[in-house]
Write an enzyme that holds these catalytic residues in place. Structure first.
Site, PDB file in Angstrom:
ATOM      1  N   GLY A 108       0.830  -1.186   0.000  1.00 44.12           N
ATOM      2  CA  GLY A 108       0.000   0.000   0.000  1.00 44.12           C
ATOM      3  C   GLY A 108       0.875   1.250   0.000  1.00 44.12           C
TER       4      GLY A 108
ATOM      5  CG  HIS B 140       4.058  -4.389  -8.176  1.00 42.80           C
ATOM      6  ND1 HIS B 140       5.254  -4.042  -7.579  1.00 42.80           N
ATOM      7  CD2 HIS B 140       3.086  -4.124  -7.249  1.00 42.80           C
ATOM      8  CE1 HIS B 140       5.018  -3.574  -6.367  1.00 42.80           C
ATOM      9  NE2 HIS B 140       3.720  -3.622  -6.133  1.00 42.80           N
TER      10      HIS B 140
ATOM     11  CB  SER C 203       4.741  -3.363  -2.856  1.00 44.51           C
ATOM     12  OG  SER C 203       4.432  -2.281  -3.658  1.00 44.51           O
TER      13      SER C 203
ATOM     14  CG  ASP D  23       7.294  -4.032 -10.125  1.00 46.69           C
ATOM     15  OD1 ASP D  23       6.516  -3.083 -10.328  1.00 46.69           O
ATOM     16  OD2 ASP D  23       7.495  -4.518  -8.989  1.00 46.69           O
TER      17      ASP D  23
END
Length: 340
Positions: free
Chosen positions: A60, A306, A127, A277
């Site tokens: 996020g 990704h 991420s 990605d």
């Protein structure tokens, strides 16, 4: 930015790991909430209580955990802890940005570790989850046995600018939908314009903006292009919290992670990166591995973007878990906290 895998589209199953290749559906053996004042942090534990402790850190910011994430871990080997970061998933209040900084999240992880009686754990983050895992490890290196990281994001302004301005060169259809929500004047500063809309208390303002933001990101998350729409609560938490963190430079000094990599260079790290990605371009993973030295391995997956559950990425994550990383057993405190 930076999702840790919102799930995967079964209509594109040939591009993703097959359901049968993941570990079986697993119910948590314990759930709870950390009382952190304004924030109530949801967490769950699954697998073997006396197994190797591993903390799954979602992306996020704002993406939250899902039951599918539990299936990345061998339940006979691991004591897996998953939690929803502030404002995300089942943590309350949903989408809240007050008292929500990288330092707050690091403190939450450390309180959770203490509450569960875990001396050291393996960090597993993709991420934004890789960013937070690295930031926590730098703050508490003695509490980390190793790191498995995917889709590296170092939390820099350069990476944020790429996401807002340059990623659309590869996914122009998704980018057009993203920027068309703004007036020509508002496009002069995309981040601040979206942030203003996302923070507006009126749902008629913040929700459409959230859905455009989240849909843009998700549409760019896989090697195979596809316009995907994200709606509802998950769109709001992801978009609002990402914008909140981005306007504040992820609440870290410039280049904080690479400048402090010496603190954790002694720890083993396995870095997994999709060659294509575009959300978190491979250059960040390459720089991280180069700075880390011989205790880090970098696996570049040529046929992946990704997403957590793209075939090559998922298989690489599963393979990393068979590698031997020493760990200290927990003190078997697994039922503290408020049950949910």
């Amino acid at each position: 930015m930076l999702t840790a895998g919102i799930g995967y589209d079964h209509s594109m199953a040939h591009a993703f790991i097959e359901d049968k290749e993941l570990f079986p559906v697993l119910a948590p053996f314990n759930k709870g909430r950390l009382d952190r004042g304004l924030h109530q942090i949801y967490y769950e534990q699954c697998g073997r209580p006396n197994g190797k402790p591993v903390l799954f850190i979602h992306g996020g910011p704002g993406a939250g955990i899902s039951p599918t994430h539990r299936r990345l871990f061998n339940p006979d080997r691991y004591h897996c802890v998953l939690f929803d970061q502030r404002g995300s998933g089942q943590s309350l209040p949903h989408g809240e940005t007050a008292q929500n900084t990288t330092q707050d999240l690091i403190a939450d992880i450390e309180v959770l570790r203490q509450q569960l009686g875990i001396e050291q754990w393996l960090l597993f983050g993709g991420s934004w989850g890789s960013t937070l895992a690295l930031a926590y490890a730098i703050a508490h290196p003695e509490r980390v046995s190793g790191l498995i990281l995917r889709g590296i994001f170092l939390g820099t302004r350069t990476e944020v600018d790429w996401f807002l301005h340059d990623m659309g060169r590869f996914f122009p259809e998704a980018y057009d939908q993203f920027v068309s929500h703004l007036t020509v004047e508002e496009r002069g500063d995309i981040l601040l314009s979206y942030h203003e809309k996302l923070m507006d208390p009126q749902a008629l303002v913040h929700q459409p903006a959230a859905e455009r933001w989240a849909s843009y990101e998700t549409s760019c998350s896989t090697l195979r292009a596809g316009m995907r729409r994200v709606t509802g609560r998950s769109a709001l938490s992801m978009a609002r919290l990402e914008a909140h963190y981005f306007v504040n430079d992820c609440f870290m000094p410039n280049n904080h992670i690479l400048q402090n990599i010496k603190v954790i260079r002694h720890l083993p790290a396995h870095i997994i990166q999709g060659r294509h990605d575009v959300i978190c371009p491979p250059v960040s993973a390459h720089r991280l591995a180069d700075a880390w030295g011989n205790r880090a391995t970098l696996r570049m997956v040529d046929d992946a973007g990704h997403s957590t559950f793209e075939n090559g990425i998922a298989h690489a994550q599963l393979a990393c878990q068979t590698l031997q990383i020493p760990f200290r057993k927990t003190s078997q405190v697994i039922n503290r906290g408020n049950a949910v």
